[in-house]
Design a protein around this motif. Structure first.
Motif, PDB file in Angstrom:
ATOM      1  N   GLU A 208       2.526  63.774   0.872  1.00 13.95           N
ATOM      2  CA  GLU A 208       1.457  63.225   1.859  1.00 13.95           C
ATOM      3  C   GLU A 208       2.264  62.576   2.945  1.00 13.95           C
ATOM      4  OE1 GLU A 208      -1.749  60.525   0.325  1.00 13.95           O
ATOM      5  OE2 GLU A 208      -2.224  62.022  -0.995  1.00 13.95           O
ATOM      6  N   PRO A 209       2.609  63.658   3.775  1.00 13.51           N
ATOM      7  CA  PRO A 209       3.448  62.993   4.912  1.00 13.51           C
ATOM      8  C   PRO A 209       2.679  62.091   5.919  1.00 13.51           C
ATOM      9  CG  PRO A 209       3.177  65.303   5.357  1.00 13.51           C
ATOM     10  CD  PRO A 209       2.402  64.932   3.915  1.00 13.51           C
ATOM     11  N   ASP A 210       3.469  61.180   6.639  1.00 12.78           N
ATOM     12  CA  ASP A 210       2.791  60.412   7.485  1.00 12.78           C
ATOM     13  C   ASP A 210       3.072  61.089   9.009  1.00 12.78           C
ATOM     14  OD1 ASP A 210       2.104  58.610   9.497  1.00 12.78           O
ATOM     15  OD2 ASP A 210       3.784  57.211   8.962  1.00 12.78           O
ATOM     16  N   LEU A 211       1.848  61.525   9.567  1.00 16.97           N
ATOM     17  CA  LEU A 211       2.285  62.446  10.909  1.00 16.97           C
ATOM     18  C   LEU A 211       2.496  61.688  11.786  1.00 16.97           C
ATOM     19  CD1 LEU A 211      -1.020  64.798  10.510  1.00 16.97           C
ATOM     20  CD2 LEU A 211       1.192  65.033   9.723  1.00 16.97           C
ATOM     21  N   THR A 212       2.455  60.219  11.870  1.00 14.29           N
ATOM     22  CA  THR A 212       2.882  59.337  13.007  1.00 14.29           C
ATOM     23  C   THR A 212       4.528  58.643  12.735  1.00 14.29           C
ATOM     24  OG1 THR A 212       2.189  57.293  12.197  1.00 14.29           O
ATOM     25  CG2 THR A 212       0.646  58.683  13.297  1.00 14.29           C
ATOM     26  N   ALA A 213       5.136  59.138  11.587  1.00 13.38           N
ATOM     27  CA  ALA A 213       6.268  58.646  11.418  1.00 13.38           C
ATOM     28  C   ALA A 213       7.518  59.427  12.159  1.00 13.38           C
ATOM     29  CB  ALA A 213       6.505  58.569   9.945  1.00 13.38           C
TER      30      ALA A 213
ATOM     31  N   GLN B  94      -8.050  85.498   0.660  1.00 13.92           N
ATOM     32  CA  GLN B  94      -8.522  84.338   1.732  1.00 13.92           C
ATOM     33  C   GLN B  94      -7.522  83.518   1.110  1.00 13.92           C
ATOM     34  OE1 GLN B  94     -12.413  83.824   2.086  1.00 13.92           O
ATOM     35  NE2 GLN B  94     -13.009  85.508   3.051  1.00 13.92           N
ATOM     36  N   LEU B  95      -7.276  82.456   2.175  1.00 13.60           N
ATOM     37  CA  LEU B  95      -6.465  81.203   1.873  1.00 13.60           C
ATOM     38  C   LEU B  95      -7.377  80.180   2.660  1.00 13.60           C
ATOM     39  CD1 LEU B  95      -4.130  79.706   0.592  1.00 13.60           C
ATOM     40  CD2 LEU B  95      -2.942  79.993   2.662  1.00 13.60           C
ATOM     41  N   ARG B  96      -7.970  79.254   1.759  1.00 13.97           N
ATOM     42  CA  ARG B  96      -8.884  77.982   2.152  1.00 13.97           C
ATOM     43  C   ARG B  96      -8.275  76.788   1.912  1.00 13.97           C
ATOM     44  NH1 ARG B  96     -14.296  80.388  -1.030  1.00 13.97           N
ATOM     45  NH2 ARG B  96     -14.380  82.215   0.411  1.00 13.97           N
ATOM     46  N   VAL B  97      -8.079  76.240   3.151  1.00 15.43           N
ATOM     47  CA  VAL B  97      -7.212  75.057   3.188  1.00 15.43           C
ATOM     48  C   VAL B  97      -7.889  73.913   3.500  1.00 15.43           C
ATOM     49  CG1 VAL B  97      -5.130  73.921   4.294  1.00 15.43           C
ATOM     50  CG2 VAL B  97      -5.078  76.174   3.738  1.00 15.43           C
ATOM     51  N   ASN B  98      -7.944  72.685   3.065  1.00 18.42           N
ATOM     52  CA  ASN B  98      -8.585  71.455   3.443  1.00 18.42           C
ATOM     53  C   ASN B  98      -7.676  70.510   3.592  1.00 18.42           C
ATOM     54  OD1 ASN B  98     -11.321  72.321   2.928  1.00 18.42           O
ATOM     55  ND2 ASN B  98     -11.261  71.976   0.882  1.00 18.42           N
ATOM     56  N   TRP B  99      -7.653  69.846   4.806  1.00 16.61           N
ATOM     57  CA  TRP B  99      -6.997  68.784   5.197  1.00 16.61           C
ATOM     58  C   TRP B  99      -7.710  67.574   5.468  1.00 16.61           C
ATOM     59  CZ3 TRP B  99      -3.144  70.911   9.751  1.00 16.61           C
ATOM     60  CH2 TRP B  99      -2.178  71.340   9.037  1.00 16.61           C
ATOM     61  N   THR B 100      -7.328  66.341   4.793  1.00 16.28           N
ATOM     62  CA  THR B 100      -7.630  64.987   4.875  1.00 16.28           C
ATOM     63  C   THR B 100      -6.599  64.179   5.409  1.00 16.28           C
ATOM     64  OG1 THR B 100      -8.993  65.488   2.844  1.00 16.28           O
ATOM     65  CG2 THR B 100      -8.765  63.224   3.400  1.00 16.28           C
ATOM     66  N   PHE B 101      -7.193  63.817   6.509  1.00 17.99           N
ATOM     67  CA  PHE B 101      -6.283  62.476   7.378  1.00 17.99           C
ATOM     68  C   PHE B 101      -6.591  61.141   6.659  1.00 17.99           C
ATOM     69  CE2 PHE B 101      -4.612  65.803  10.317  1.00 17.99           C
ATOM     70  CZ  PHE B 101      -5.500  66.596  10.085  1.00 17.99           C
ATOM     71  N   ASN B 102      -5.617  60.389   6.003  1.00 20.13           N
ATOM     72  CA  ASN B 102      -6.091  59.123   5.717  1.00 20.13           C
ATOM     73  C   ASN B 102      -5.238  58.084   6.370  1.00 20.13           C
ATOM     74  OD1 ASN B 102      -7.733  60.069   3.216  1.00 20.13           O
ATOM     75  ND2 ASN B 102      -5.536  60.732   2.235  1.00 20.13           N
ATOM     76  N   ALA B 103      -6.107  57.140   7.236  1.00 23.53           N
ATOM     77  CA  ALA B 103      -5.412  56.106   7.964  1.00 23.53           C
ATOM     78  C   ALA B 103      -5.009  54.888   7.109  1.00 23.53           C
ATOM     79  CB  ALA B 103      -6.271  55.835   9.229  1.00 23.53           C
ATOM     80  N   GLU B 104      -4.079  54.257   7.494  1.00 23.61           N
ATOM     81  CA  GLU B 104      -3.731  53.278   6.687  1.00 23.61           C
ATOM     82  C   GLU B 104      -3.562  52.002   7.752  1.00 23.61           C
ATOM     83  OE1 GLU B 104      -0.723  53.243   3.939  1.00 23.61           O
ATOM     84  OE2 GLU B 104      -1.679  54.524   2.558  1.00 23.61           O
TER      85      GLU B 104
ATOM     86  N   THR C  37     -10.722  48.908  15.963  1.00 20.93           N
ATOM     87  CA  THR C  37     -10.362  47.676  16.447  1.00 20.93           C
ATOM     88  C   THR C  37      -9.034  47.455  15.935  1.00 20.93           C
ATOM     89  OG1 THR C  37     -11.564  46.435  15.014  1.00 20.93           O
ATOM     90  CG2 THR C  37     -12.578  47.086  17.044  1.00 20.93           C
ATOM     91  N   LEU C  38      -8.702  47.981  14.891  1.00 18.46           N
ATOM     92  CA  LEU C  38      -7.401  47.550  14.384  1.00 18.46           C
ATOM     93  C   LEU C  38      -6.425  49.032  14.423  1.00 18.46           C
ATOM     94  CD1 LEU C  38      -8.341  46.430  10.805  1.00 18.46           C
ATOM     95  CD2 LEU C  38      -7.844  45.167  12.731  1.00 18.46           C
ATOM     96  N   ASP C  39      -4.994  48.501  14.861  1.00 14.18           N
ATOM     97  CA  ASP C  39      -4.011  49.438  14.832  1.00 14.18           C
ATOM     98  C   ASP C  39      -3.753  50.313  13.486  1.00 14.18           C
ATOM     99  OD1 ASP C  39      -3.475  48.325  17.377  1.00 14.18           O
ATOM    100  OD2 ASP C  39      -1.657  47.293  16.830  1.00 14.18           O
ATOM    101  N   ILE C  40      -3.406  51.443  13.641  1.00 12.16           N
ATOM    102  CA  ILE C  40      -3.358  52.336  12.376  1.00 12.16           C
ATOM    103  C   ILE C  40      -1.815  52.438  12.213  1.00 12.16           C
ATOM    104  CG2 ILE C  40      -3.428  54.781  11.611  1.00 12.16           C
ATOM    105  CD1 ILE C  40      -6.081  55.142  12.977  1.00 12.16           C
ATOM    106  N   HIS C  41      -1.138  52.163  10.998  1.00 14.70           N
ATOM    107  CA  HIS C  41       0.081  52.064  10.831  1.00 14.70           C
ATOM    108  C   HIS C  41       0.702  53.389  10.366  1.00 14.70           C
ATOM    109  CE1 HIS C  41       4.044  50.861   9.387  1.00 14.70           C
ATOM    110  NE2 HIS C  41       3.800  51.271   8.214  1.00 14.70           N
ATOM    111  N   LYS C  42      -0.206  54.226   9.592  1.00 15.06           N
ATOM    112  CA  LYS C  42       0.108  55.766   8.842  1.00 15.06           C
ATOM    113  C   LYS C  42      -1.264  56.408   9.154  1.00 15.06           C
ATOM    114  CE  LYS C  42       3.583  53.927   5.629  1.00 15.06           C
ATOM    115  NZ  LYS C  42       4.144  54.159   4.139  1.00 15.06           N
ATOM    116  N   VAL C  43      -0.644  57.624   9.257  1.00 12.19           N
ATOM    117  CA  VAL C  43      -1.725  58.552   9.251  1.00 12.19           C
ATOM    118  C   VAL C  43      -1.271  59.712   8.270  1.00 12.19           C
ATOM    119  CG1 VAL C  43      -3.319  60.631  10.029  1.00 12.19           C
ATOM    120  CG2 VAL C  43      -2.895  58.312  11.314  1.00 12.19           C
ATOM    121  N   LEU C  44      -1.671  59.638   7.023  1.00  9.25           N
ATOM    122  CA  LEU C  44      -1.264  60.431   5.789  1.00  9.25           C
ATOM    123  C   LEU C  44      -2.047  61.673   5.762  1.00  9.25           C
ATOM    124  CD1 LEU C  44      -0.439  57.707   2.930  1.00  9.25           C
ATOM    125  CD2 LEU C  44       1.007  58.764   4.739  1.00  9.25           C
TER     126      LEU C  44
END
Length: 200
Positions: free
Chosen positions: A133-138, A180-190, A77-84
């Protein structure tokens, strides 16, 4: 000589009033009250990524490119300012012969889709991406002019594209065969900044 006291009606009333003040007499007064009910309800920050994995592929070789799409969804219900974007990876060295980091040979390009253009947000190696930790929405501007605000509004979604490239550097890259290259991506909303609520 004796003392004479002459009591009059006026003297008696004055005495009675003084006595009542001394003994803390009670008085009647008007009163009224009104109760208000106040509520502070916290909003929700709810980020979803669809699909819940971005890439899973075998048998890549130098020169290969893997293109994928994913969507960031604001289900709160809140706007997200950043997705890091937080990146962690591990390399499984099949032959134990690596002298370089496999992630240095994987180029990552993440693009943000708009109505008129696809704009790179991130363009770097996987190894370098893990240190940021780039902001994907910036995005401030895009091809064709105009501006796009940061973040994702409540109830909205943003489509993203990612391109992984196993860079062919023209040199011997045999050390990575079978790895093998195992990659974990975590998307952190602020959340967005706090607001001041004035009287309405």
């Amino acid at each position: 000589m004796g003392l004479n006291f002459k009591l009059t009606k006026k003297n008696l009333m004055t005495a009675a009033l003084g006595l009542s003040l001394i003994t803390g007499g009670t008085y009647a007064y008007f009163s009224d009250s009104f109760a208000t009910e106040n509520t502070f309800a916290a909003g929700t920050l709810d980020l979803a990524v669809n699909p819940d994995f971005v890439v899973n592929i075998d048998n890549i070789k130098p020169g290969d490119e893997i293109y994928r799409e994913f969507t960031l969804e604001n289900n709160g219900t809140l706007d997200i300012h950043k997705v890091l974007l937080q990146t962690d990876y591990t390399v499984v060295d099949a032959n134990g012969d690596n002298v370089e980091d496999f992630a240095d040979h994987i180029k990552v390009t993440i693009m943000y889709n708009t109505s008129s253009a696809t704009v790179p947000v991130v363009e770097t190696t996987l190894a370098e991406l893990s240190n940021t930790e780039p902001d994907l929405t910036a995005i401030d501007t895009f091809v064709g002019g105009g501006q796009i605000p940061d973040g994702i509004l409540a109830g909205e979604k943003e489509k993203m594209f990612v391109l992984f490239e196993f860079v062919d550097n023209g040199q011997d890259q045999n050390q990575f065969q079978g790895d093998q290259l195992r990659v974990n991506w975590t998307f952190n909303a602020e959340q967005t900044a706090g607001e001041y609520y004035d009287e309405q």
